[in-house]
Design a protein around this motif. Structure first.
Motif, short mmCIF file in Angstrom:
data_model
loop_
_atom_site.label_atom_id
_atom_site.label_comp_id
_atom_site.label_asym_id
_atom_site.label_seq_id
_atom_site.Cartn_x
_atom_site.Cartn_y
_atom_site.Cartn_z
N UNK A 42 0.78 -1.23 0.00
CA UNK A 42 0.00 0.00 0.00
C UNK A 42 0.81 1.28 0.00
N UNK A 43 2.11 1.22 -0.30
CA UNK A 43 2.92 2.43 -0.34
C UNK A 43 2.64 3.19 -1.63
N UNK A 44 2.74 4.50 -1.55
CA UNK A 44 2.54 5.34 -2.74
C UNK A 44 3.80 5.30 -3.59
N UNK A 45 3.67 5.59 -4.88
CA UNK A 45 4.87 5.63 -5.73
C UNK A 45 5.90 6.65 -5.23
N UNK A 46 5.43 7.75 -4.66
CA UNK A 46 6.35 8.76 -4.14
C UNK A 46 7.16 8.22 -2.97
N UNK A 47 6.52 7.50 -2.05
CA UNK A 47 7.23 6.93 -0.90
C UNK A 47 8.24 5.87 -1.35
N UNK A 48 7.86 5.07 -2.32
CA UNK A 48 8.76 4.05 -2.84
C UNK A 48 9.96 4.71 -3.51
N UNK A 49 9.70 5.73 -4.31
CA UNK A 49 10.77 6.43 -5.01
C UNK A 49 11.76 7.04 -4.02
N UNK A 50 11.23 7.63 -2.98
CA UNK A 50 12.10 8.26 -1.98
C UNK A 50 12.95 7.23 -1.25
N UNK A 51 12.35 6.15 -0.81
CA UNK A 51 13.08 5.16 -0.03
C UNK A 51 14.04 4.32 -0.86
N UNK A 52 13.68 4.04 -2.11
CA UNK A 52 14.55 3.23 -2.96
C UNK A 52 15.48 4.08 -3.82
N UNK A 53 15.41 5.38 -3.63
CA UNK A 53 16.24 6.33 -4.36
C UNK A 53 16.08 6.17 -5.86
N UNK A 54 14.83 6.11 -6.28
CA UNK A 54 14.47 6.05 -7.70
C UNK A 54 13.62 7.27 -8.02
N UNK A 55 13.50 7.59 -9.28
CA UNK A 55 12.56 8.64 -9.65
C UNK A 55 11.15 8.05 -9.66
N UNK A 56 10.17 8.91 -9.53
CA UNK A 56 8.77 8.45 -9.56
C UNK A 56 8.48 7.76 -10.90
N UNK A 57 9.05 8.30 -11.96
CA UNK A 57 8.88 7.72 -13.29
C UNK A 57 9.43 6.30 -13.34
N UNK A 58 10.60 6.09 -12.74
CA UNK A 58 11.19 4.74 -12.72
C UNK A 58 10.35 3.78 -11.89
N UNK A 59 9.75 4.27 -10.83
CA UNK A 59 8.86 3.43 -10.02
C UNK A 59 7.67 2.98 -10.87
N UNK A 60 7.06 3.92 -11.57
CA UNK A 60 5.91 3.58 -12.41
C UNK A 60 6.31 2.66 -13.56
N UNK A 61 7.50 2.87 -14.13
CA UNK A 61 7.99 1.97 -15.18
C UNK A 61 8.22 0.57 -14.63
N UNK A 62 8.72 0.48 -13.40
CA UNK A 62 8.95 -0.84 -12.78
C UNK A 62 7.63 -1.58 -12.59
N UNK A 63 6.61 -0.87 -12.18
CA UNK A 63 5.29 -1.49 -12.02
C UNK A 63 4.78 -1.98 -13.38
N UNK A 64 4.94 -1.15 -14.39
CA UNK A 64 4.52 -1.52 -15.75
C UNK A 64 5.28 -2.74 -16.24
N UNK A 65 6.60 -2.75 -16.00
CA UNK A 65 7.44 -3.89 -16.41
C UNK A 65 6.98 -5.16 -15.73
N UNK A 66 6.66 -5.08 -14.45
CA UNK A 66 6.23 -6.27 -13.72
C UNK A 66 4.89 -6.77 -14.26
N UNK A 67 3.97 -5.85 -14.59
CA UNK A 67 2.70 -6.27 -15.19
C UNK A 67 2.94 -6.98 -16.52
N UNK A 68 3.85 -6.46 -17.33
CA UNK A 68 4.16 -7.11 -18.61
C UNK A 68 4.70 -8.52 -18.37
N UNK A 69 5.56 -8.67 -17.35
CA UNK A 69 6.10 -10.00 -17.03
C UNK A 69 4.99 -10.95 -16.59
N UNK A 70 4.06 -10.46 -15.80
CA UNK A 70 2.95 -11.29 -15.34
C UNK A 70 2.09 -11.75 -16.51
N UNK A 71 1.82 -10.85 -17.43
CA UNK A 71 0.98 -11.20 -18.58
C UNK A 71 1.64 -12.24 -19.48
#
Length: 148
Positions: A117-146
């Motif tokens: 339940x973490x927001x993309x902003x919180x994940x980006x801050x803690x993992x030292x990623x940009x918000x865009x990279x967080x959203x791309x990672x989520x998209x990449x994982x969805x593509x892998x699942x499909x």
């Protein structure tokens, strides 16, 4: 004796239909919802309580009326109820090393976002990623699942 008659009330026909709709939804989507809830709350007793709460929810009536979107709506509602019911002590800290591969990062970001339940902003801050990279990672994982 009259007092006992007043306590027990016969269900109306609409209540009977609603209960049948809820049971039909449970039969069809119960195992999917329970698996999702268990991913968020790894305690079977609490997960079962959330499952019961999910399938006795008055919100399910509207889902039964729109069968084309039922699975997505049940997933959304199950996730929300599980995140609300999740004990605070099971929430992990976000101090996770970023030195993982891109595949592991995508899975980690998805887990933190969807299951924890973490927001993309919180994940980006803690993992030292940009918000865009967080959203791309989520998209990449969805593509892998499909593709699996």
């Amino acid at each position: 004796m009259d007092e006992m008659k007043q306590v027990y009330k016969q269900p109306t026909s609409q209540e009977v239909i609603r209960q049948a709709d809820h049971l039909a939804l449970y039969d069809r989507y119960g195992s999917m919802a329970y698996g999702l809830i268990l991913q968020i709350i790894p305690e079977p007793d609490l997960a079962q309580a959330v499952l019961v709460d999910l399938f006795t929810s008055p919100q399910l009536k509207s889902y039964a009326e729109t069968p084309s979107q039922v699975a997505g709506e049940i997933i959304r509602l199950a996730r929300n109820k599980a995140l609300i019911a999740k004990p605070i002590h099971t929430t992990p800290s976000l101090s996770i090393p970023v030195s993982t591969t891109n595949d592991n990062t995508a899975k980690l970001v998805f887990d933190l976002s969807f299951c924890q339940g973490y927001t993309p902003e919180a994940i980006a801050e803690k993992l030292q990623l940009s918000r865009t990279n967080v959203l791309k990672s989520i998209y990449t994982y969805f593509k892998q699942l499909r593709s699996s």
